[in-house]
Design a protein around this motif. Sequence first.
Motif, PDB file in Angstrom:
ATOM      1  N   ALA A 146       0.853  -1.199   0.000  1.00  0.00           N
ATOM      2  CA  ALA A 146       0.000   0.000   0.000  1.00  0.00           C
ATOM      3  C   ALA A 146       0.885   1.244   0.000  1.00  0.00           C
ATOM      4  O   ALA A 146       1.863   1.315   0.740  1.00  0.00           O
ATOM      5  CB  ALA A 146      -0.919   0.000   1.209  1.00  0.00           C
ATOM      6  N   PRO A 147       0.552   2.224  -0.845  1.00  0.00           N
ATOM      7  CA  PRO A 147       1.377   3.433  -0.939  1.00  0.00           C
ATOM      8  C   PRO A 147       1.233   4.340   0.285  1.00  0.00           C
ATOM      9  O   PRO A 147       0.422   4.087   1.175  1.00  0.00           O
ATOM     10  CB  PRO A 147       0.848   4.106  -2.198  1.00  0.00           C
ATOM     11  CG  PRO A 147      -0.550   3.621  -2.333  1.00  0.00           C
ATOM     12  CD  PRO A 147      -0.568   2.234  -1.759  1.00  0.00           C
ATOM     13  N   VAL A 167      -8.498   4.439  -5.616  1.00  0.00           N
ATOM     14  CA  VAL A 167      -7.599   4.355  -6.760  1.00  0.00           C
ATOM     15  C   VAL A 167      -6.180   4.307  -6.212  1.00  0.00           C
ATOM     16  O   VAL A 167      -5.816   5.075  -5.317  1.00  0.00           O
ATOM     17  CB  VAL A 167      -7.783   5.562  -7.704  1.00  0.00           C
ATOM     18  CG1 VAL A 167      -6.695   5.598  -8.769  1.00  0.00           C
ATOM     19  CG2 VAL A 167      -9.158   5.514  -8.350  1.00  0.00           C
ATOM     20  N   VAL A 168      -5.380   3.376  -6.744  1.00  0.00           N
ATOM     21  CA  VAL A 168      -3.993   3.216  -6.335  1.00  0.00           C
ATOM     22  C   VAL A 168      -3.112   3.468  -7.551  1.00  0.00           C
ATOM     23  O   VAL A 168      -3.317   2.846  -8.601  1.00  0.00           O
ATOM     24  CB  VAL A 168      -3.733   1.793  -5.788  1.00  0.00           C
ATOM     25  CG1 VAL A 168      -2.261   1.589  -5.474  1.00  0.00           C
ATOM     26  CG2 VAL A 168      -4.596   1.529  -4.568  1.00  0.00           C
ATOM     27  N   THR A 198      -8.756  -2.594   2.600  1.00  0.00           N
ATOM     28  CA  THR A 198      -8.098  -1.503   3.310  1.00  0.00           C
ATOM     29  C   THR A 198      -6.754  -1.999   3.822  1.00  0.00           C
ATOM     30  O   THR A 198      -6.659  -3.127   4.310  1.00  0.00           O
ATOM     31  CB  THR A 198      -8.985  -1.034   4.482  1.00  0.00           C
ATOM     32  OG1 THR A 198     -10.228  -0.569   3.926  1.00  0.00           O
ATOM     33  CG2 THR A 198      -8.340   0.071   5.282  1.00  0.00           C
ATOM     34  N   ALA A 199      -5.718  -1.167   3.678  1.00  0.00           N
ATOM     35  CA  ALA A 199      -4.383  -1.558   4.130  1.00  0.00           C
ATOM     36  C   ALA A 199      -3.585  -0.326   4.523  1.00  0.00           C
ATOM     37  O   ALA A 199      -3.678   0.725   3.887  1.00  0.00           O
ATOM     38  CB  ALA A 199      -3.645  -2.318   3.033  1.00  0.00           C
ATOM     39  N   PRO A 249       0.842  -5.414   2.233  1.00  0.00           N
ATOM     40  CA  PRO A 249       0.399  -5.916   0.935  1.00  0.00           C
ATOM     41  C   PRO A 249      -1.112  -5.774   0.756  1.00  0.00           C
ATOM     42  O   PRO A 249      -1.886  -6.065   1.665  1.00  0.00           O
ATOM     43  CB  PRO A 249       0.797  -7.398   0.969  1.00  0.00           C
ATOM     44  CG  PRO A 249       1.896  -7.472   1.975  1.00  0.00           C
ATOM     45  CD  PRO A 249       1.562  -6.428   3.005  1.00  0.00           C
ATOM     46  N   VAL A 250      -1.510  -5.317  -0.440  1.00  0.00           N
ATOM     47  CA  VAL A 250      -2.923  -5.139  -0.756  1.00  0.00           C
ATOM     48  C   VAL A 250      -3.155  -5.598  -2.193  1.00  0.00           C
ATOM     49  O   VAL A 250      -2.332  -5.343  -3.076  1.00  0.00           O
ATOM     50  CB  VAL A 250      -3.372  -3.676  -0.552  1.00  0.00           C
ATOM     51  CG1 VAL A 250      -2.638  -2.715  -1.472  1.00  0.00           C
ATOM     52  CG2 VAL A 250      -4.870  -3.531  -0.702  1.00  0.00           C
TER      53      VAL A 250
END
Length: 107
Positions: A15-16, A25-26, A38-39, A44-45
Motif C-alpha cells: 500500500a502506498p 484508486v492506487v 483496506t491496508a 500488501p494489498v
Amino acid sequence: MKNFIQPGDTLTVPAPSGGVDSGDVVIIGSLIGVAGSTAAVGVPVAVKTKGVFELPKVSAQAWTIGAPIYWDGTAGNATTVTTSNTLIGYATEAAANPSSVGRVRIG
C-alpha cells in the motif's frame, strides 16, 4: 507455457503512502488499479488492474462514453482535466453535470 506467471488483472503490491481504503484508486509509478481492501502503508494489498469501476468524479463535469479520464490525486477524484493528473482509463457511460460518480474502465 513455462514462463506464464499470472493473468495480471489483480496484483498484490505494498500500500502506498497514507495507506488505502477498499475501492481507492492506487497509483504506483505507472501501475494503476483499485484497492480490493483496506491496508496501512507498506502492507500488501490486492489491486485490481482491469475492469470497470464507479469512482468519485468532479461533479461539475459531464462525461461522454469513451472520454479519457484522469485521476486528480490532490482532490481525490476522477476528472477530464489532463493537467497534473494521471490517465487512469476511459468513461464507459455518460455522466451528467452535476453527478458525484462516473464509471471508468481501467486497464
